[in-house]
Design an enzyme around this catalytic site. Sequence first.
Site, PDB file in Angstrom:
ATOM      1  N   HIS A 473      39.722  39.838  41.606  1.00  0.00           N
ATOM      2  CA  HIS A 473      38.542  40.740  41.827  1.00  0.00           C
ATOM      3  C   HIS A 473      37.653  40.381  43.248  1.00  0.00           C
ATOM      4  O   HIS A 473      36.448  40.241  42.778  1.00  0.00           O
ATOM      5  CB  HIS A 473      37.897  41.180  40.779  1.00  0.00           C
ATOM      6  CG  HIS A 473      38.587  41.709  39.335  1.00  0.00           C
ATOM      7  ND1 HIS A 473      38.042  41.688  38.227  1.00  0.00           N
ATOM      8  CD2 HIS A 473      39.598  42.331  39.652  1.00  0.00           C
ATOM      9  CE1 HIS A 473      38.807  42.355  37.584  1.00  0.00           C
ATOM     10  NE2 HIS A 473      40.115  42.716  37.976  1.00  0.00           N
ATOM     11  N   PRO A 474      38.154  39.801  44.181  1.00  0.00           N
ATOM     12  CA  PRO A 474      37.316  39.413  45.283  1.00  0.00           C
ATOM     13  C   PRO A 474      36.391  40.588  46.017  1.00  0.00           C
ATOM     14  O   PRO A 474      36.918  41.728  45.718  1.00  0.00           O
ATOM     15  CB  PRO A 474      38.134  38.784  46.233  1.00  0.00           C
ATOM     16  CG  PRO A 474      39.512  39.500  45.962  1.00  0.00           C
ATOM     17  CD  PRO A 474      39.738  40.046  44.731  1.00  0.00           C
TER      18      PRO A 474
END
Length: 559
Positions: A473-474
């Site tokens: 989930h960057p």
Amino acid sequence: MEFDYIIIGAGSAGNVLATRLTEDSDVTVLLLEAGGPDYRFDFRTQMPAALAYPLQGKRYNWAYETEPEPYMNNRRMECGRGKGLGGSSLINGMCYIRGNAMDLDNWAQQPGLERWTYLDCLPYYRKSETRDIGANDYHGGDGPVSITTCKPGNNPLFAAMIEAGVQAGYPRTDDLNGYQQEGFGPMDRFVTPKGRRSSTARGYLDTAKQRPNLKIITHATTDRILFENKRAVGVAYLHGASNTPQEVHARREVLLCAGAIASPQILQRSGVGNAELLKQFDIPVVHDLPGVGENLQDHLEMYLQYECKEPVSLYPALKWWNQPKIGAEWLFNGTGIGASNHFEGGGFIRSREEFAWPNIQYHFLPVAINYNGSNAVEAHGFQCHVGSMRSPSRGHVRIKSRDPHQHPAILFNYMSHEQDWQEFRDAIRITRQIINQPALDKFRGREISPGIDCQTDEQLDEFVRNHAETAYHPCGTCKMGSDEMAVVDDEGRVHGLEGLRVVDASIMPLIITGNLNATTIMIGEKIADNIRGRTPLPRSTASYFVAGDRPVRGEPLRP
């Protein structure tokens, strides 16, 4: 070639923009994608249960690696990102989670972001969604993306794990994207009624690609954005194996939708970013914008694994001799084990009173295996994925050369704050209390990982250092806002430049409480209206839960 708009990246947000902008028949759009098509007969991306496969190769995955993470025993950690039509929605875990209403209200408290409250954004979540049980105040019934809810008769471990969370003193919620996120309940998923992955390529592009005013070029790797003074006027890209850049021009705007890793990388190669960094690579500075590539955030998670005493887990489905039947049922009927991502239960809790909204997320999985399909336990088992939601740790993305094929330097600085360690220690101990509740008595076997001998703070910390993994989930590397480290304004327009927007998860100023895909799609929908000059959808009037002074949990059934 010249178009009104050029979109870089056919991912979760880029496909939304391509679809909405081409609804205006007098507008021409070019969509550039570095990966290939989303082949509909490739079970690896289309079968929900096969979600681990795309992460194992490089056809659909950029397969980035971090620099050695200093607080994680200097491990180089995976950073998988989607490549191909659909972007990361083509390879993600298909969990339909929007985050907490308070996340967006928190964004909107920052100067310049007043129009990003939850009630401003909720209509755009609804616009993007078709939920299989119909619309209500929180959910859409006629949007491009198909959402499947949990059905009776699914694996009994899901109901047992949700019930165990409630028995441990936490709330129950019937919709993690509805009135109340906090608590344990069923998880919706990005899956079509026929059991296929519901990526933005399927939901949005299938409609838009029939239109004569949209041109899609795959295997088109963006080299750089072209500028005249401070105005973006086009894109230079490499097609296929060619090393000769081709130039295309935009009459109105260039829309950068390449994601939290590639968007800042492309800006930096194009001369937009920290001038000191650009000078190291002899890149002419178009605009000195120090926030480009900074503020990198992610969710870190770990698995607590248990043997299962009843033969109800997915363990037999991992055996090759059972897979042809599973595959055939999915292929011809769209049903069975293949039609689910098997994240059908989960929850969000506050680990301590100081958190105003949940800071810990759970995904429950009825098998014991790594997310990328490795290290499967050779027995019936189940696991809890658990991790903190809003870590104060911040990292960066920085180019290592001008070569568009070279991956950038990525450093998340995972676990760099004491809060991180406290949250993970709490998470492990709370999870053990949940697993020990009566609802799981008939299923719960021994703790496989981390193992019951792992008890002290020091032992738990060492387990996290060695075994915690990214939740993929960057975000945050081109953040919205008005401070000196902000990259874009509240409509995605890059500060100090004209004709250039960033529209993807990189513009999130603060990571949200949950998976990113649904909110990235919402961002695409909301900014599409800005680009088209349309009046925003009317604010929702739906009510939503705020914990206030409610206690974190009630009395557990079994201490």
